[in-house]
Structures are given as structure tokens and as C-alpha cells.
Write a protein that holds these residues in place. Structure first.
Motif, mmCIF file in Angstrom:
data_model
loop_
_atom_site.group_PDB
_atom_site.id
_atom_site.type_symbol
_atom_site.label_atom_id
_atom_site.label_comp_id
_atom_site.label_asym_id
_atom_site.label_seq_id
_atom_site.Cartn_x
_atom_site.Cartn_y
_atom_site.Cartn_z
ATOM 1 N N MET A 70 0.834 -1.187 0.000
ATOM 2 C CA MET A 70 0.000 0.000 0.000
ATOM 3 C C MET A 70 0.877 1.247 0.000
ATOM 4 S SD MET A 70 -2.966 1.018 2.665
ATOM 5 C CE MET A 70 -3.611 2.642 2.697
ATOM 6 N N GLU A 71 0.448 2.239 -0.708
ATOM 7 C CA GLU A 71 1.204 3.479 -0.818
ATOM 8 C C GLU A 71 1.199 4.245 0.505
ATOM 9 O OE1 GLU A 71 1.616 6.998 -4.029
ATOM 10 O OE2 GLU A 71 -0.437 6.552 -3.410
ATOM 11 N N GLU A 72 2.341 4.848 0.819
ATOM 12 C CA GLU A 72 2.465 5.652 2.028
ATOM 13 C C GLU A 72 1.428 6.776 2.019
ATOM 14 O OE1 GLU A 72 5.955 8.039 4.459
ATOM 15 O OE2 GLU A 72 6.206 7.716 2.306
ATOM 16 N N GLN A 73 0.749 6.949 3.141
ATOM 17 C CA GLN A 73 -0.242 8.009 3.312
ATOM 18 C C GLN A 73 0.397 9.158 4.084
ATOM 19 O OE1 GLN A 73 -3.636 7.711 1.973
ATOM 20 N NE2 GLN A 73 -2.316 6.262 0.887
ATOM 21 N N ILE A 74 0.085 10.384 3.656
ATOM 22 C CA ILE A 74 0.750 11.569 4.195
ATOM 23 C C ILE A 74 -0.295 12.605 4.603
ATOM 24 C CG2 ILE A 74 2.328 13.458 3.617
ATOM 25 C CD1 ILE A 74 3.685 11.520 1.642
ATOM 26 N N ASP A 75 -0.089 13.235 5.771
ATOM 27 C CA ASP A 75 -0.953 14.330 6.214
ATOM 28 C C ASP A 75 -0.744 15.530 5.303
ATOM 29 O OD1 ASP A 75 -2.178 13.217 8.569
ATOM 30 O OD2 ASP A 75 -0.236 13.423 9.592
ATOM 31 N N ILE A 76 -1.833 16.139 4.872
ATOM 32 C CA ILE A 76 -1.779 17.314 4.001
ATOM 33 C C ILE A 76 -1.825 18.571 4.861
ATOM 34 C CG2 ILE A 76 -2.900 18.534 2.076
ATOM 35 C CD1 ILE A 76 -1.643 15.686 1.505
ATOM 36 N N LEU A 77 -1.006 19.551 4.489
ATOM 37 C CA LEU A 77 -0.912 20.818 5.202
ATOM 38 C C LEU A 77 -1.495 21.942 4.354
ATOM 39 C CD1 LEU A 77 2.851 20.551 6.301
ATOM 40 C CD2 LEU A 77 0.840 19.658 7.499
ATOM 41 N N ASP A 78 -1.794 23.057 5.000
ATOM 42 C CA ASP A 78 -2.117 24.256 4.230
ATOM 43 C C ASP A 78 -0.797 24.978 3.951
ATOM 44 O OD1 ASP A 78 -1.433 25.802 6.517
ATOM 45 O OD2 ASP A 78 -3.534 26.081 7.085
ATOM 46 N N SER A 79 -0.850 26.084 3.241
ATOM 47 C CA SER A 79 0.389 26.778 2.852
ATOM 48 C C SER A 79 1.121 27.397 4.040
ATOM 49 C CB SER A 79 0.099 27.837 1.794
ATOM 50 O OG SER A 79 -0.809 28.796 2.310
ATOM 51 N N ASP A 80 0.478 27.430 5.209
ATOM 52 C CA ASP A 80 1.134 27.923 6.420
ATOM 53 C C ASP A 80 1.723 26.795 7.272
ATOM 54 O OD1 ASP A 80 0.547 30.654 5.932
ATOM 55 O OD2 ASP A 80 -1.484 30.357 6.697
ATOM 56 N N GLY B 168 -6.332 18.061 8.008
ATOM 57 C CA GLY B 168 -7.200 16.937 8.321
ATOM 58 C C GLY B 168 -7.348 15.982 7.148
ATOM 59 N N MET B 169 -6.785 16.349 6.003
ATOM 60 C CA MET B 169 -6.831 15.501 4.810
ATOM 61 C C MET B 169 -5.565 14.642 4.752
ATOM 62 S SD MET B 169 -7.649 16.820 0.949
ATOM 63 C CE MET B 169 -6.041 17.025 0.198
ATOM 64 N N VAL B 170 -5.721 13.418 4.245
ATOM 65 C CA VAL B 170 -4.601 12.492 4.062
ATOM 66 C C VAL B 170 -4.642 12.012 2.619
ATOM 67 C CG1 VAL B 170 -3.658 10.253 4.755
ATOM 68 C CG2 VAL B 170 -4.642 11.768 6.480
ATOM 69 N N CYS B 171 -3.476 11.948 1.976
ATOM 70 C CA CYS B 171 -3.403 11.480 0.587
ATOM 71 C C CYS B 171 -2.199 10.561 0.425
ATOM 72 C CB CYS B 171 -3.239 12.649 -0.377
ATOM 73 S SG CYS B 171 -4.691 13.674 -0.564
ATOM 74 N N GLY B 172 -2.238 9.763 -0.618
ATOM 75 C CA GLY B 172 -1.098 8.930 -0.971
ATOM 76 C C GLY B 172 0.048 9.780 -1.497
ATOM 77 N N ARG B 173 1.247 9.294 -1.313
ATOM 78 C CA ARG B 173 2.452 10.034 -1.691
ATOM 79 C C ARG B 173 2.441 10.464 -3.161
ATOM 80 N NH1 ARG B 173 8.571 8.077 -0.253
ATOM 81 N NH2 ARG B 173 9.636 9.612 -1.517
ATOM 82 N N SER B 174 2.026 9.583 -4.069
ATOM 83 C CA SER B 174 2.044 9.950 -5.488
ATOM 84 C C SER B 174 1.080 11.097 -5.778
ATOM 85 C CB SER B 174 1.747 8.743 -6.376
ATOM 86 O OG SER B 174 0.478 8.209 -6.071
ATOM 87 N N GLU B 175 -0.094 11.092 -5.136
ATOM 88 C CA GLU B 175 -1.053 12.184 -5.339
ATOM 89 C C GLU B 175 -0.527 13.487 -4.744
ATOM 90 O OE1 GLU B 175 -5.703 13.439 -4.517
ATOM 91 O OE2 GLU B 175 -5.007 11.472 -3.857
ATOM 92 N N VAL B 176 0.130 13.393 -3.594
ATOM 93 C CA VAL B 176 0.719 14.576 -2.959
ATOM 94 C C VAL B 176 1.634 15.287 -3.951
ATOM 95 C CG1 VAL B 176 2.389 15.301 -1.196
ATOM 96 C CG2 VAL B 176 0.520 13.753 -0.581
#
Length: 177
Positions: free
Chosen positions: A1-11, A16-24
């Protein structure tokens, strides 16, 4: 399974969103990584030579080790994991000192890889015994090299194209002379 990563805002705050590394990296989503710099007993800095078959920045000198912070993981736990995975040595949280946070934006591979990240920088030591145990992670690291701050300064002046660019990190490293 692809590594899942917490998504940040520009700051740099978690959304609260999580995405796979390739999508990030396809979408250029903000995320967090770690950089770890290890120093030997002579004050020389360990650099890894990125694998020749890496998609991004192949055959360039880079941080002692680095990596993404997986969703839900702490920065420090990720740093310890990356040291084990990329270098083949074990460290404890008390072995690392947090230095600073940096923000980095880059477009690689003709715009197919967007890297928007905040990264936490750590410093630690590597013993002579640990140097003997260094094991490059296949397809990640081809080898290792130590540079004194003076050698690093000279190399950055004469051959900057041989390094992955980390201006804030390099500024810190050159102050350790």
C-alpha cells in the motif's frame, strides 16, 4: 500500500486531509518531511549519494538521510525510522537535536513532480562503529561521503550542481566550522 501523508495548508498547519504520496506530488500538496544531518567525531558531515536510478535528483549528494512523515507519525519518530531505513543504523530519540523548520517549493521532472514541503531539521552524531555499519538502502542511496564544513563550502562554491539544494540547511552546516 502506498504511504499516506498528512496534508498541510500553505502555512504548514494540518488540514485533516490524508493522501497517498504519489497524489501529494502530482498535485503539489503541502506536506511535512524530515532532514537529518549526522556528524562524525571530527566534525565532518555525512552526505548520502542519491541512487543513480532515483526519479528525482539522481547521483547528487543529499542530506545524511531524509524522508516523508507518514500520516499520524511524529517528526521525531519519522527521523528515527529514516535513519534505520536509509542508513541501516539505529538511533534513539534522545540522540537527535531539533534545529529548525524550513519551507521548500520545487518543480521537478518537467513539472510532473511538485514538491511543496515543510521540513524539520535534526542533528545527531555518528560513531566510528556506526560508520562501519552503514548500509545503503537499494534504489535510494548508492553510497556515503563525509565532508568537513570547509570542504562543503569549497564544493558548494566550485561544484554546486553535485548537491541537492538545501540553502537553509547549508547555511547552518557552514556555520559549524
Amino acid at each position: 500500500m502506498e504511504e499516506q501523508i498528512d496534508i498541510l495548508d500553505s502555512d504548514g498547519k494540518k488540514t485533516g486531509m490524508v493522501c497517498g504520496r504519489s497524489e501529494v506530488h502530482r498535485r503539489g500538496l503541502w506536506h511535512r518531511t524530515v532532514h537529518i544531518w549526522l556528524f562524525d567525531e571530527c566534525g565532518r558531515i555525512l552526505f548520502q549519494l542519491r541512487a543513480h536510478d532515483k526519479l528525482n535528483n539522481p547521483n547528487l549528494y543529499d542530506t545524511s538521510c531524509a524522508g516523508h512523515i507518514s500520516a499520524g507519525d511524529s517528526s521525531l519518530d519519522s527521523a528515527i525510522r529514516e535513519i534505520r531505513e536509509e542508513l541501516g543504523i539505529s538511533k534513539n530519540p534522545a540522540d537527535l537535536i531539533y534545529l529548525f523548520e524550513s519551507k521548500h517549493e520545487s518543480v521537478l521532472n518537467g513539472g510532473t513532480y511538485l514538491d511543496n514541503e515543510y521540513y524539520d531539521v535534526y542533528r545527531g552524531n555518528i560513531s566510528e562503529e556506526e560508520k562501519k555499519q552503514l548500509i545503503p538502502q537499494p534504489h535510494e542511496v548508492d553510497g556515503f561521503c563525509f565532508f568537513s564544513p570547509q570542504e562543503l563550502e569549497r564544493m558548494l562554491r566550485t561544484n554546486p550542481q553535485k548537491f541537492v539544494s538545501h540553502p537553509k540547511d547549508f547555511s547552518y552546516l557552514l556555520q559549524t566550522k
